[in-house]
Write a protein that holds these residues in place. Sequence first.
Motif, PDB file in Angstrom:
ATOM      1  N   SER A 128      67.281 -43.545  42.388  1.00 23.14           N
ATOM      2  CA  SER A 128      67.173 -44.998  42.334  1.00 23.14           C
ATOM      3  C   SER A 128      66.211 -45.478  43.410  1.00 23.14           C
ATOM      4  O   SER A 128      66.008 -44.793  44.420  1.00 23.14           O
ATOM      5  N   LYS A 147      75.704 -43.922  42.142  1.00 22.95           N
ATOM      6  CA  LYS A 147      74.473 -44.388  41.520  1.00 22.95           C
ATOM      7  C   LYS A 147      74.323 -43.799  40.125  1.00 22.95           C
ATOM      8  O   LYS A 147      73.295 -44.010  39.469  1.00 22.95           O
ATOM      9  N   GLU A 181      68.726 -52.276  37.149  1.00 27.46           N
ATOM     10  CA  GLU A 181      69.955 -51.494  37.292  1.00 27.46           C
ATOM     11  C   GLU A 181      71.178 -52.299  36.874  1.00 27.46           C
ATOM     12  O   GLU A 181      72.124 -51.757  36.300  1.00 27.46           O
ATOM     13  N   ASP A 195      73.548 -50.727  34.183  1.00 23.28           N
ATOM     14  CA  ASP A 195      74.732 -50.035  34.685  1.00 23.28           C
ATOM     15  C   ASP A 195      76.016 -50.851  34.689  1.00 23.28           C
ATOM     16  O   ASP A 195      77.103 -50.278  34.622  1.00 23.28           O
TER      17      ASP A 195
END
Length: 294
Positions: free
Chosen positions: A24, A114, A148, A152
């Motif tokens: 990331s 992550k 993200e 996510d």
Amino acid sequence: MSENTAIEWTDHTFNTHWGCSKISPACDRCYAEALANRFGYSWGDDAPKREFHEQHWNELLRWGRKAAKEGVRRRVFTNSMSDLFDRFAPAGVRERHWEYVSRTPNLDHLLLTKRIGNVARMVPAAWLSPGGWPANVWIGATVVNQKEADRDIPKLIQLPARVRFLSMEPLLGEVTLPVALLTQIAWVIVGGESGPDARPMHPAWTRSLRNQCAAAGIHFFFKQHGEWVEIDAVAGRDLETDMRRGLVRIVKSCNDNDGDFRSDDALMRRVGKQAAGRMLDGRLHNDFPGLEVR
């Protein structure tokens, strides 16, 4: 491992192992990698991971007994020097950790990753059945930008944990949280980056998340500004020299680096983590999920 951690939002930190790989933009200035290198450990997919002896693992049991004796619950952040859901984690560490989770009901294990998309296939299958997720396991996803968040957060809320949380540190851009999903997130931690090459965090990004959490009734924890704070341009100050020295930067509010300074851009000065502090608009934000989410 630390019984007395400097991380403001946990009581203890515990590492099943040391070693990770970059996945990331948050990893670009990884403090864990820098610390490991200081001790002579390599980093990356194929680098050997550092494992720990029985005494290390038994610290979890000791913390659990102490919490039970005191009649309190303690939060344990796992892992600060690795990622439990990294596919390169040493064989058996996850299974061993599940065993210790079951033996420490007075510890809330905060699993932050992550790699939230790996969780469902790496936790015990029984955890995914109705009522099967352990009450003392919180699951969190690191989210540092809009990409993200969009990718996510939907994966995070699919997991049947009682406490789902976001760690938005280092916050690297403006993020709008998905309103339809916010009721399924209990806690948001926000912080700027620290360390030698820390990137500045625009204060508007932080305020926006604080306001979004307040509107949705989500617990908000502001961990730190990081190395940088917003300043006003001072007449007669040699900003050009300070910029060349890396002491002052212009941070675009919307990440549109078009070269122009606009009214909503921030002039940021590097003052150090301690001087920058944790106050946001004159107050501390130390909210935690409470008993209502157990």
